[in-house]
Scaffold this active site. Sequence first.
Site, short mmCIF file in Angstrom:
data_model
loop_
_atom_site.label_atom_id
_atom_site.label_comp_id
_atom_site.label_asym_id
_atom_site.label_seq_id
_atom_site.Cartn_x
_atom_site.Cartn_y
_atom_site.Cartn_z
N CYS A 74 -4.20 8.81 -0.96
CA CYS A 74 -3.62 8.52 0.35
C CYS A 74 -4.15 9.47 1.42
O CYS A 74 -4.05 10.68 1.28
CB CYS A 74 -2.09 8.63 0.26
SG CYS A 74 -1.30 8.40 1.86
N CYS A 77 -1.20 11.79 2.99
CA CYS A 77 -0.54 12.87 2.25
C CYS A 77 -1.21 14.19 2.64
O CYS A 77 -2.37 14.19 3.04
CB CYS A 77 -0.67 12.62 0.73
SG CYS A 77 0.60 11.48 0.11
N HIS A 141 5.18 10.75 0.56
CA HIS A 141 4.48 9.47 0.44
C HIS A 141 5.44 8.30 0.21
O HIS A 141 5.21 7.19 0.71
CB HIS A 141 3.48 9.54 -0.72
CG HIS A 141 2.65 8.32 -0.88
ND1 HIS A 141 1.50 8.10 -0.14
CD2 HIS A 141 2.79 7.22 -1.68
CE1 HIS A 141 0.98 6.93 -0.49
NE2 HIS A 141 1.74 6.38 -1.42
N ASN A 181 4.30 -0.62 11.67
CA ASN A 181 4.22 -1.79 10.80
C ASN A 181 4.73 -1.34 9.45
O ASN A 181 4.26 -0.34 8.93
CB ASN A 181 2.77 -2.25 10.63
CG ASN A 181 2.17 -2.76 11.92
OD1 ASN A 181 2.87 -3.23 12.81
ND2 ASN A 181 0.86 -2.65 12.05
N HIS A 194 4.42 5.84 8.26
CA HIS A 194 3.68 6.22 9.47
C HIS A 194 3.76 5.12 10.51
O HIS A 194 4.07 3.97 10.20
CB HIS A 194 2.21 6.49 9.14
CG HIS A 194 1.41 5.23 8.87
ND1 HIS A 194 1.54 4.50 7.71
CD2 HIS A 194 0.50 4.56 9.63
CE1 HIS A 194 0.72 3.47 7.76
NE2 HIS A 194 0.09 3.46 8.92
N GLN A 196 1.91 3.98 14.58
CA GLN A 196 0.67 4.07 15.33
C GLN A 196 0.99 4.13 16.81
O GLN A 196 2.08 3.72 17.24
CB GLN A 196 -0.21 2.85 15.05
CG GLN A 196 -0.56 2.71 13.59
CD GLN A 196 -1.54 1.57 13.37
OE1 GLN A 196 -2.64 1.60 13.87
NE2 GLN A 196 -1.12 0.58 12.63
ZN LIG Z 1 0.72 9.48 1.21
#
Ligand SMILES: [Zn+2]
Length: 366
Positions: A74, A77, A141, A181, A194, A196
Amino acid sequence: MSDTSRVAATLADGRELIYFYDDTSRAVPPPPDLRPLPPRSDLIELRRDPLRGEWVSITAQRNDRTFLPDAAECPLCPSRDGRLSEIPASDYDVVAFENRFPSFAVPPADEPDPGPVDGQELFARRPGAGRCEVLAFSSDHDGSFAGLPARRVKTIIKAWVDRTAALSALPGVQQVYCFENRGAEIGVTLHHPHGQIYAYPLLPPRTAQVLDATREHKERTGGDLFADILKAETTAGTRVVLTGEHWTAFVPAAARWPFELHLFPHRQVGAFPELTDAERDELAEVYPRLLRACDDYYGTPLPYVAGWHQAPRGAEDSYRLHLELFSVQRAKGKLKFLAGSESGMAVWINDVLPETVAERLREVLK
Ligand SMILES: [Zn+2]
Protein backbone atom coordinates in the site's frame (compact mmCIF):
# COMPACT_ATOMS: atom_id res chain seq x y z
CA MET A 1 2.88 32.32 15.27
CA SER A 2 3.65 29.32 13.06
CA ASP A 3 1.57 26.16 13.42
CA THR A 4 3.91 23.50 14.81
CA SER A 5 1.39 20.69 14.28
CA ARG A 6 1.89 21.09 10.49
CA VAL A 7 5.15 19.90 8.94
CA ALA A 8 5.93 20.30 5.21
CA ALA A 9 8.29 18.04 3.23
CA THR A 10 9.23 17.23 -0.38
CA LEU A 11 9.09 13.80 -2.04
CA ALA A 12 11.94 12.42 -4.18
CA ASP A 13 10.35 13.60 -7.44
CA GLY A 14 9.69 17.11 -6.11
CA ARG A 15 6.07 16.67 -5.06
CA GLU A 16 4.90 18.51 -1.95
CA LEU A 17 3.79 16.55 1.15
CA ILE A 18 2.41 17.96 4.41
CA TYR A 19 1.95 16.16 7.72
CA PHE A 20 -0.87 17.34 10.01
CA TYR A 21 -0.69 16.17 13.61
CA ASP A 22 -3.48 15.83 16.17
CA ASP A 23 -1.37 17.91 18.56
CA THR A 24 2.05 19.54 18.49
CA SER A 25 3.60 16.92 20.79
CA ARG A 26 3.17 14.31 18.02
CA ALA A 27 5.00 16.36 15.37
CA VAL A 28 8.43 15.05 14.34
CA PRO A 29 11.02 16.31 11.81
CA PRO A 30 10.09 14.87 8.36
CA PRO A 31 12.38 12.01 7.24
CA PRO A 32 13.73 12.17 3.66
CA ASP A 33 12.12 10.22 0.81
CA LEU A 34 14.80 7.63 -0.07
CA ARG A 35 13.06 6.15 -3.13
CA PRO A 36 14.68 6.47 -6.58
CA LEU A 37 11.57 7.95 -8.21
CA PRO A 38 11.58 8.81 -11.92
CA PRO A 39 10.89 12.46 -12.76
CA ARG A 40 7.24 13.41 -13.13
CA SER A 41 5.75 13.18 -16.58
CA ASP A 42 2.27 14.63 -16.31
CA LEU A 43 0.82 14.30 -19.80
CA ILE A 44 -2.46 16.04 -19.13
CA GLU A 45 -4.54 18.07 -21.51
CA LEU A 46 -8.01 19.53 -21.43
CA ARG A 47 -10.07 19.12 -24.56
CA ARG A 48 -13.33 20.99 -25.07
CA ASP A 49 -16.38 19.06 -26.22
CA PRO A 50 -18.03 21.52 -28.64
CA LEU A 51 -21.49 19.90 -28.36
CA ARG A 52 -21.68 20.17 -24.58
CA GLY A 53 -19.40 23.16 -24.07
CA GLU A 54 -17.54 21.15 -21.42
CA TRP A 55 -13.86 20.43 -20.84
CA VAL A 56 -12.60 16.85 -20.47
CA SER A 57 -9.28 16.01 -18.80
CA ILE A 58 -7.36 13.50 -20.91
CA THR A 59 -4.73 11.81 -18.74
CA ALA A 60 -3.44 8.73 -20.47
CA GLN A 61 -0.71 8.00 -17.88
CA ARG A 62 -3.29 7.48 -15.08
CA ASN A 63 -4.22 4.12 -16.59
CA ASP A 64 -0.95 2.73 -15.14
CA ARG A 65 -1.78 3.74 -11.57
CA THR A 66 -1.73 1.39 -8.59
CA PHE A 67 -4.86 -0.78 -8.47
CA LEU A 68 -6.09 -2.39 -5.22
CA PRO A 69 -2.66 -3.38 -3.81
CA ASP A 70 -2.24 -5.68 -0.78
CA ALA A 71 -1.58 -3.97 2.55
CA ALA A 72 2.09 -4.94 2.12
CA GLU A 73 2.26 -2.85 -1.07
CA CYS A 74 0.00 0.00 0.00
CA PRO A 75 1.43 3.40 -1.01
CA LEU A 76 -0.48 5.14 1.82
CA CYS A 77 0.80 3.03 4.71
CA PRO A 78 3.78 4.59 6.52
CA SER A 79 7.33 3.65 5.46
CA ARG A 80 8.50 1.05 7.94
CA ASP A 81 10.32 -2.31 8.19
CA GLY A 82 12.44 -1.47 5.14
CA ARG A 83 9.41 -0.87 2.88
CA LEU A 84 9.24 2.63 1.37
CA SER A 85 5.82 4.06 0.51
CA GLU A 86 4.54 7.46 -0.66
CA ILE A 87 4.75 8.59 2.98
CA PRO A 88 8.36 8.60 4.26
CA ALA A 89 7.43 8.79 7.98
CA SER A 90 7.19 5.59 10.06
CA ASP A 91 3.88 6.84 11.49
CA TYR A 92 1.57 9.79 10.93
CA ASP A 93 -1.83 11.22 11.83
CA VAL A 94 -3.04 12.92 8.62
CA VAL A 95 -0.99 13.63 5.53
CA ALA A 96 -1.66 15.50 2.28
CA PHE A 97 0.51 15.12 -0.80
CA GLU A 98 0.43 15.76 -4.52
CA ASN A 99 -0.99 12.79 -6.39
CA ARG A 100 1.59 10.85 -8.41
CA PHE A 101 -1.10 10.16 -11.01
CA PRO A 102 -2.98 13.46 -11.16
CA SER A 103 -5.96 14.39 -13.32
CA PHE A 104 -4.78 18.02 -13.28
CA ALA A 105 -1.26 19.40 -12.72
CA VAL A 106 0.49 22.70 -13.36
CA PRO A 107 2.53 22.25 -16.57
CA PRO A 108 6.22 23.22 -16.75
CA ALA A 109 6.65 26.96 -17.36
CA ASP A 110 8.36 26.34 -20.72
CA GLU A 111 5.66 23.99 -22.08
CA PRO A 112 4.45 25.31 -25.43
CA ASP A 113 0.76 25.97 -26.08
CA PRO A 114 -0.46 22.71 -27.71
CA GLY A 115 -3.02 24.49 -29.93
CA PRO A 116 -6.34 22.85 -30.87
CA VAL A 117 -6.61 19.06 -31.45
CA ASP A 118 -5.46 18.16 -34.99
CA GLY A 119 -5.29 21.89 -35.72
CA GLN A 120 -9.10 22.04 -35.82
CA GLU A 121 -10.34 25.23 -34.13
CA LEU A 122 -13.56 23.49 -33.03
CA PHE A 123 -11.56 21.11 -30.82
CA ALA A 124 -10.04 23.55 -28.32
CA ARG A 125 -7.25 22.23 -26.14
CA ARG A 126 -5.29 23.63 -23.23
CA PRO A 127 -2.90 22.34 -20.56
CA GLY A 128 -4.60 20.51 -17.66
CA ALA A 129 -3.28 23.02 -15.11
CA GLY A 130 -4.58 22.63 -11.56
CA ARG A 131 -3.62 20.25 -8.83
CA CYS A 132 -4.67 16.92 -7.32
CA GLU A 133 -3.75 15.90 -3.79
CA VAL A 134 -4.28 12.76 -1.76
CA LEU A 135 -5.30 13.13 1.88
CA ALA A 136 -4.58 10.06 4.05
CA PHE A 137 -6.93 10.12 7.05
CA SER A 138 -5.02 7.63 9.23
CA SER A 139 -1.92 5.41 9.21
CA ASP A 140 -4.20 2.43 9.94
CA HIS A 141 -4.69 0.56 6.65
CA ASP A 142 -7.86 -1.18 7.82
CA GLY A 143 -9.56 1.85 9.41
CA SER A 144 -12.39 3.97 8.05
CA PHE A 145 -13.46 7.61 8.39
CA ALA A 146 -16.52 6.51 10.36
CA GLY A 147 -14.27 4.91 12.97
CA LEU A 148 -12.10 7.97 13.59
CA PRO A 149 -12.32 9.84 16.91
CA ALA A 150 -13.46 13.51 16.87
CA ARG A 151 -9.88 14.57 17.70
CA ARG A 152 -8.64 13.05 14.42
CA VAL A 153 -11.58 14.43 12.42
CA LYS A 154 -10.60 17.89 13.69
CA THR A 155 -7.12 17.32 12.23
CA ILE A 156 -8.68 16.31 8.90
CA ILE A 157 -10.82 19.47 8.95
CA LYS A 158 -7.65 21.46 9.66
CA ALA A 159 -6.08 19.84 6.59
CA TRP A 160 -9.15 20.69 4.46
CA VAL A 161 -8.91 24.30 5.66
CA ASP A 162 -5.17 24.46 4.95
CA ARG A 163 -5.32 22.84 1.50
CA THR A 164 -8.42 24.79 0.42
CA ALA A 165 -6.72 28.08 1.29
CA ALA A 166 -3.45 27.08 -0.43
CA LEU A 167 -4.99 25.59 -3.60
CA SER A 168 -7.57 28.37 -4.04
CA ALA A 169 -4.66 30.82 -4.21
CA LEU A 170 -3.01 29.01 -7.17
CA PRO A 171 -3.30 30.92 -10.46
CA GLY A 172 -6.22 29.78 -12.61
CA VAL A 173 -7.85 27.56 -9.97
CA GLN A 174 -11.62 28.01 -10.09
CA GLN A 175 -12.86 25.61 -7.39
CA VAL A 176 -11.40 23.28 -4.73
CA TYR A 177 -13.26 20.01 -4.18
CA CYS A 178 -12.50 17.76 -1.19
CA PHE A 179 -13.97 14.28 -1.53
CA GLU A 180 -13.74 10.68 -0.46
CA ASN A 181 -14.51 7.69 -2.67
CA ARG A 182 -15.15 4.70 -0.47
CA GLY A 183 -15.55 1.06 -1.51
CA ALA A 184 -14.52 -1.00 -4.53
CA GLU A 185 -18.11 -0.61 -5.87
CA ILE A 186 -17.39 3.13 -6.32
CA GLY A 187 -14.15 2.41 -8.18
CA VAL A 188 -11.71 2.96 -5.32
CA THR A 189 -8.22 1.79 -6.32
CA LEU A 190 -6.75 1.92 -2.78
CA HIS A 191 -8.54 0.63 0.33
CA HIS A 192 -6.43 2.62 2.81
CA PRO A 193 -8.72 5.32 4.31
CA HIS A 194 -8.09 8.44 2.27
CA GLY A 195 -9.72 11.25 0.39
CA GLN A 196 -8.67 13.46 -2.46
CA ILE A 197 -8.58 17.17 -3.17
CA TYR A 198 -8.99 18.51 -6.70
CA ALA A 199 -8.13 22.10 -7.56
CA TYR A 200 -9.98 22.59 -10.85
CA PRO A 201 -8.64 24.98 -13.49
CA LEU A 202 -12.22 25.30 -14.80
CA LEU A 203 -15.70 25.87 -13.44
CA PRO A 204 -17.16 22.34 -13.11
CA PRO A 205 -20.45 21.99 -15.07
CA ARG A 206 -22.26 20.89 -11.92
CA THR A 207 -21.17 24.05 -10.08
CA ALA A 208 -22.11 26.26 -13.04
CA GLN A 209 -25.60 24.74 -12.94
CA VAL A 210 -25.96 25.44 -9.20
CA LEU A 211 -24.70 29.01 -9.63
CA ASP A 212 -27.34 29.59 -12.33
CA ALA A 213 -30.02 28.20 -9.98
CA THR A 214 -28.93 30.47 -7.09
CA ARG A 215 -28.97 33.54 -9.36
CA GLU A 216 -32.36 32.68 -10.82
CA HIS A 217 -33.79 32.10 -7.32
CA LYS A 218 -32.35 35.39 -6.09
CA GLU A 219 -33.87 37.30 -9.02
CA ARG A 220 -37.25 35.65 -8.62
CA THR A 221 -37.63 35.68 -4.83
CA GLY A 222 -34.83 37.85 -3.48
CA GLY A 223 -33.81 34.89 -1.30
CA ASP A 224 -30.67 32.82 -0.80
CA LEU A 225 -31.31 29.40 -2.37
CA PHE A 226 -29.19 27.45 0.13
CA ALA A 227 -30.85 29.16 3.12
CA ASP A 228 -34.29 28.63 1.60
CA ILE A 229 -33.67 24.91 0.93
CA LEU A 230 -32.54 24.47 4.53
CA LYS A 231 -35.62 26.35 5.77
CA ALA A 232 -37.98 24.29 3.60
CA GLU A 233 -36.38 20.99 4.67
CA THR A 234 -36.51 22.00 8.33
CA THR A 235 -40.13 23.13 8.06
CA ALA A 236 -41.18 19.91 6.29
CA GLY A 237 -39.05 17.76 8.59
CA THR A 238 -39.85 14.56 6.69
CA ARG A 239 -36.34 14.17 5.28
CA VAL A 240 -34.29 15.71 8.11
CA VAL A 241 -31.87 13.19 9.60
CA LEU A 242 -30.07 15.30 12.19
CA THR A 243 -30.18 18.91 13.40
CA GLY A 244 -27.34 20.38 15.42
CA GLU A 245 -26.62 23.90 16.57
CA HIS A 246 -24.59 24.66 13.44
CA TRP A 247 -25.34 21.86 10.93
CA THR A 248 -28.38 20.05 9.53
CA ALA A 249 -28.34 16.77 7.60
CA PHE A 250 -31.18 15.76 5.30
CA VAL A 251 -32.05 13.61 2.31
CA PRO A 252 -32.82 15.99 -0.57
CA ALA A 253 -36.44 16.07 -1.78
CA ALA A 254 -35.44 15.17 -5.33
CA ALA A 255 -32.60 12.77 -4.50
CA ARG A 256 -31.03 11.26 -7.61
CA TRP A 257 -29.38 8.32 -5.91
CA PRO A 258 -31.03 5.48 -4.00
CA PHE A 259 -28.99 6.72 -1.02
CA GLU A 260 -28.23 10.42 -0.77
CA LEU A 261 -27.49 12.65 2.20
CA HIS A 262 -26.69 16.37 2.36
CA LEU A 263 -25.17 18.31 5.26
CA PHE A 264 -25.52 22.11 5.30
CA PRO A 265 -24.06 24.65 7.72
CA HIS A 266 -26.75 26.94 9.18
CA ARG A 267 -25.17 30.18 7.96
CA GLN A 268 -23.55 31.32 4.75
CA VAL A 269 -20.04 29.81 4.70
CA GLY A 270 -18.31 29.71 1.30
CA ALA A 271 -15.50 27.31 2.14
CA PHE A 272 -13.75 25.40 4.95
CA PRO A 273 -11.44 28.29 5.95
CA GLU A 274 -14.49 30.38 6.94
CA LEU A 275 -15.82 27.90 9.52
CA THR A 276 -15.71 29.05 13.16
CA ASP A 277 -14.15 26.86 15.85
CA ALA A 278 -17.64 25.97 17.12
CA GLU A 279 -18.73 24.92 13.61
CA ARG A 280 -15.60 22.80 13.15
CA ASP A 281 -16.05 21.16 16.57
CA GLU A 282 -19.65 20.18 15.85
CA LEU A 283 -18.72 18.93 12.36
CA ALA A 284 -15.98 16.73 13.87
CA GLU A 285 -18.65 15.04 15.97
CA VAL A 286 -21.58 15.03 13.53
CA TYR A 287 -19.83 13.86 10.35
CA PRO A 288 -18.40 10.52 11.60
CA ARG A 289 -21.73 9.94 13.36
CA LEU A 290 -23.53 10.25 10.03
CA LEU A 291 -20.96 7.96 8.39
CA ARG A 292 -21.58 5.33 11.07
CA ALA A 293 -25.31 5.58 10.33
CA CYS A 294 -24.48 5.06 6.63
CA ASP A 295 -22.70 1.79 7.51
CA ASP A 296 -25.61 0.72 9.74
CA TYR A 297 -28.14 1.47 6.99
CA TYR A 298 -27.74 -1.91 5.29
CA GLY A 299 -25.59 -3.40 8.06
CA THR A 300 -22.53 -3.55 5.76
CA PRO A 301 -19.93 -0.86 4.96
CA LEU A 302 -21.65 1.51 2.53
CA PRO A 303 -19.81 2.29 -0.71
CA TYR A 304 -20.12 6.05 -1.11
CA VAL A 305 -18.84 9.27 -2.61
CA ALA A 306 -18.69 12.05 -0.02
CA GLY A 307 -18.15 15.36 -1.80
CA TRP A 308 -17.56 18.70 -0.10
CA HIS A 309 -18.80 21.42 -2.43
CA GLN A 310 -17.15 24.78 -1.83
CA ALA A 311 -17.73 28.19 -3.39
CA PRO A 312 -16.00 28.65 -6.74
CA ARG A 313 -13.84 31.73 -7.27
CA GLY A 314 -15.96 34.88 -7.18
CA ALA A 315 -19.06 33.28 -5.59
CA GLU A 316 -17.86 33.19 -1.96
CA ASP A 317 -20.88 35.18 -0.75
CA SER A 318 -23.58 33.23 -2.55
CA TYR A 319 -22.44 29.58 -2.81
CA ARG A 320 -22.57 27.65 0.44
CA LEU A 321 -20.10 24.98 1.58
CA HIS A 322 -21.98 21.70 1.91
CA LEU A 323 -21.60 17.93 1.82
CA GLU A 324 -23.31 15.76 -0.78
CA LEU A 325 -22.89 12.07 0.03
CA PHE A 326 -24.37 9.40 -2.19
CA SER A 327 -24.18 5.68 -2.76
CA VAL A 328 -24.73 3.37 -5.73
CA GLN A 329 -26.11 0.75 -3.34
CA ARG A 330 -29.90 0.50 -3.77
CA ALA A 331 -30.51 -2.54 -1.56
CA LYS A 332 -28.41 -5.02 0.35
CA GLY A 333 -26.13 -6.65 -2.22
CA LYS A 334 -27.65 -4.67 -5.12
CA LEU A 335 -26.06 -1.78 -6.97
CA LYS A 336 -27.58 0.92 -9.12
CA PHE A 337 -25.87 1.30 -12.48
CA LEU A 338 -26.05 4.51 -14.44
CA ALA A 339 -27.72 3.16 -17.53
CA GLY A 340 -29.21 4.65 -20.67
CA SER A 341 -31.31 7.44 -19.20
CA GLU A 342 -28.80 8.64 -16.58
CA SER A 343 -25.59 8.14 -18.60
CA GLY A 344 -27.03 9.04 -21.97
CA MET A 345 -29.48 11.83 -21.16
CA ALA A 346 -28.73 12.95 -17.56
CA VAL A 347 -32.34 12.18 -16.62
CA TRP A 348 -32.34 10.40 -13.29
CA ILE A 349 -34.67 7.69 -12.19
CA ASN A 350 -34.63 6.87 -8.48
CA ASP A 351 -36.40 3.73 -7.28
CA VAL A 352 -36.31 4.70 -3.60
CA LEU A 353 -38.47 7.32 -1.89
CA PRO A 354 -36.20 9.95 -0.24
CA GLU A 355 -38.53 10.09 2.79
CA THR A 356 -38.01 6.35 3.35
CA VAL A 357 -34.23 6.79 3.26
CA ALA A 358 -34.43 9.58 5.86
CA GLU A 359 -36.70 7.53 8.11
CA ARG A 360 -34.32 4.56 8.03
CA LEU A 361 -31.30 6.83 8.66
CA ARG A 362 -33.03 8.37 11.72
CA GLU A 363 -33.64 4.83 13.02
CA VAL A 364 -29.99 3.81 12.80
CA LEU A 365 -28.44 7.15 13.85
CA LYS A 366 -26.82 6.84 17.27
ZN1 LIG B 1 -2.32 1.20 3.69
